[in-house]
Design an enzyme around this catalytic site. Structure first.
Site, PDB file in Angstrom:
ATOM      1  N   SER A 342     106.298  76.027   6.978  1.00 19.59           N
ATOM      2  CA  SER A 342     105.548  75.378   6.078  1.00 19.59           C
ATOM      3  C   SER A 342     106.159  74.563   5.215  1.00 19.59           C
ATOM      4  O   SER A 342     106.327  74.704   4.006  1.00 19.59           O
ATOM      5  CB  SER A 342     104.488  75.469   6.360  1.00 19.59           C
ATOM      6  OG  SER A 342     103.507  76.871   6.826  1.00 19.59           O
ATOM      7  N   LYS A 417      99.162  71.615   9.372  1.00 21.08           N
ATOM      8  CA  LYS A 417      99.425  72.697   8.406  1.00 21.08           C
ATOM      9  C   LYS A 417      98.711  73.059   7.439  1.00 21.08           C
ATOM     10  O   LYS A 417      97.530  74.121   7.025  1.00 21.08           O
ATOM     11  CB  LYS A 417     100.524  73.233   8.669  1.00 21.08           C
ATOM     12  CG  LYS A 417     100.933  74.845   8.133  1.00 21.08           C
ATOM     13  CD  LYS A 417     100.138  75.597   8.188  1.00 21.08           C
ATOM     14  CE  LYS A 417     100.021  77.179   7.728  1.00 21.08           C
ATOM     15  NZ  LYS A 417     101.646  77.968   7.915  1.00 21.08           N
ATOM     16  N   LYS A 485     102.795  77.904  -2.610  1.00 25.43           N
ATOM     17  CA  LYS A 485     104.216  76.829  -2.632  1.00 25.43           C
ATOM     18  C   LYS A 485     103.122  75.580  -1.550  1.00 25.43           C
ATOM     19  O   LYS A 485     103.135  74.386  -1.104  1.00 25.43           O
ATOM     20  CB  LYS A 485     105.158  77.534  -0.898  1.00 25.43           C
ATOM     21  CG  LYS A 485     105.856  75.923  -0.761  1.00 25.43           C
ATOM     22  CD  LYS A 485     105.195  75.457   0.475  1.00 25.43           C
ATOM     23  CE  LYS A 485     105.982  77.183   1.435  1.00 25.43           C
ATOM     24  NZ  LYS A 485     105.574  77.013   2.883  1.00 25.43           N
TER      25      LYS A 485
END
Length: 545
Positions: A342, A417, A485
């Site tokens: 990701s 995502k 993140k």
């Protein structure tokens, strides 16, 4: 992988029927089936099977005047003697051919008759056939068929077939489950197969729409084949489809399932290790590289490489499963690399352009489902990339995931995502707030969760992560540091797009607070710890297990 039988009525039709046995064997089939053997001498058919090393797994009972449109006579009250004579003839052929089971096409509803009118005849005929076949050591099947292809056919759904089995009351009667017909009439393929496997004696396949070979329609056959294996079906699957071109040209789906490939996998962490394991289990040769030692689950089954460059030299497809954008940039140089990390969607497009300049394909394919999904091969995989490149690696992705979707061009997978991570983070925060509130108000959080699971507030997050918050089990499935993140990516992208994400910003701050409290390596359900710190009250004490 299931065992496939060529249906010689549908496949290799460019050849005369008796030549189709050899063609099936040359194509790699070990078994055959077909509608009817009665136009041929049984000894001639047996010789063709023997000469080509084939077994026959199925044919039908005589079904009336096929050319005139009849599709079985078992439900016709005025043709009982004809039906029972046909049973005897079918047993003779099956015995000579070594065919272990026979399918009864129950037929169309006779003109002017109702289901109630013909039910006694159908039940009596099936009892007779099941009894006679049992004497010969053969199994009897009945097949539900969709009403689009055969209007008026009496048996159309699995529940009808199960009711018919109950009415007949014979242990020697099973269902022939045709995936194509079932998809058209009822869907729910996996659940139906799982629930009623004990009553299913044979399976057939074709894709939908069009009744073509697997991969030409809407059915996710690679995943379904894995499911059929997983539930313990050990019989044959008959390939009863209409090839789009010649049969041989249309067998790519089968070759893709069985042909081993040389695959690189970089990043064997919590999720990367089971994902790589599924590829190995599917028969592929893996070349791996990871920080530290190769995990025991993969060591000895894959070739360890010193660095990413060595992986690239050995592999024709490379999967990258590393934490962040800079990590991906270091390792993305192998033909048809597939990035499962990701990372930043903008950087993803830049990486794809650089890879394309080297003559290679690129798919961004971030995953969702955590460690549980990775171990169960049930991940959701969100893909962006050229359609042809995606289709080339799709069978590999379907080895690791259940819901594999090409959303669009390169970067679309990462965008999806990020959206996924926004939804998951906000749901975790909502569940955490609710349980902290309930606990501090004096309610038992476990019973509150149990009650909420039965209402509109129910969700997968409440089910899984709510339980973790209560049981204080924060061993990482997906770490807070990684979700932190991902939310940073969301906020950066939103800033560049001029989009306000106020709730996401709040969830990001809670992730930051958890990391500052020393919980960055815990599961992201530990976000509740930040809420507990603000409330000066835990959902449950950490001593609770």
């Amino acid at each position: 992988m299931p065992r496939f039988a060529a249906n010689l009525t549908m496949l290799f039709t460019e050849l005369p029927f008796m030549q189709r046995f050899e063609a099936a064997a040359r194509a790699g089939f070990e078994a055959v089936e077909y509608l009817f053997p009665y136009a041929f001498d049984e000894n001639e058919l047996a010789a063709a099977l023997k000469a080509n090393g084939l077994v026959q797994v199925l044919h039908n009972l005589p079904a009336g005047d096929w050319e005139a449109g009849e599709r079985g006579i078992a439900c016709h009250p005025d043709r009982v003697a004809e039906f029972r004579d046909g049973v005897g003839r079918a047993i003779e052929y099956a015995t000579t051919l070594g065919c272990p089971q026979l399918n009864c096409l129950v037929g169309k509803l006779p003109a002017g008759a109702t289901h109630r009118d013909v039910q006694p005849t159908l039940v009596d005929n099936l009892r007779f056939a099941a009894r006679e076949l049992e004497k010969a050591g053969l199994k009897l099947l009945v097949e539900p068929i969709n009403t689009f292809d055969i209007p008026g056919f009496l048996l159309n759904r699995t529940d009808q077939a199960l009711a018919l089995l109950d009415a007949v009351g014979s242990d020697n009667l099973r269902i022939q489950y045709d995936i194509y017909h079932a998809q058209r009439m009822e869907g729910e393929l996996a659940n139906t197969l799982s629930k009623h496997l004990a009553h299913i004696g044979h399976i057939q396949l074709a894709d939908n729409p069009g009744r073509g070979e697997p991969g030409t329609g809407e059915i996710n056959y690679p995943w379904l084949f894995r499911h059929i294996d997983a539930i313990g079906y050990t019989g044959w699957i008959g390939c009863e489809y209409k090839p789009r071109a010649t049969t041989t040209e249309g067998l790519g789906w089968r070759q893709a399932l069985t042909a081993p490939r040389r695959i690189g996998f970089i990043g064997l962490g919590i999720m990367g290790t089971p994902m790589a394991g599924h590829l190995i289990d599917a028969g592929h040769t893996l070349f791996v590289n990871t920080r530290g030692a190769v995990p025991d689950a993969v060591a000895g089954r894959a070739e360890a490489c010193a660095n990413a460059a060595e992986v690239a030299r050995h592999a024709d497809v490379i999967f990258v499963m590393v934490p962040d954008t800079p990590d991906v940039e270091k390792v993305l140089f192998g033909e048809n690399g597939v990035d499962c990390s990701s990372i930043d969607p903008i950087a993803t497009r830049d990486f794809a352009a650089r890879i394309a300049a080297l003559g290679c394909g690129y798919v961004d394919a971030p995953v969702s489902g955590g460690e549980v999904g990775a171990k169960a091969a049930s991940l959701t995989i969100m893909c962006g990339g050229d359609e042809a490149v995606f289709e080339a690696v799709r069978p590999l992705l379907e080895t690791m995931g259940r819901n594999v979707t090409r959303v669009g061009d390169v970067g679309a997978g990462q965008i999806t995502k990020v959206a996924n991570q926004i939804i998951v983070a906000l749901n975790i925060a909502a569940v955490g707030e609710a349980l902290v509130f309930a606990s501090k108000a004096g309610a038992d959080p476990a019973k509150v969760r149990q009650a909420l699971m039965g209402g509109f507030a129910s969700s997968r997050i409440l089910e899984v992560h709510g339980e973790r918050m209560i049981n204080r089990t924060f061993a990482p499935g997906f770490r807070i540091a990684l979700h932190q993140k991902d939310l940073n990516l969301a906020m950066q992208s939103a800033r560049s797009l001029g989009v306000a994400l106020p709730q996401t910003a709040g969830a990001a701050q809670l992730m930051n607070a958890c990391a500052a409290l020393g919980h960055g390596q815990d599961d992201h359900s530990a976000l509740v710890r930040a809420l507990e710190a603000l409330a000066q009250h835990p959902v449950m004490p950490d001593t609770h297990r």
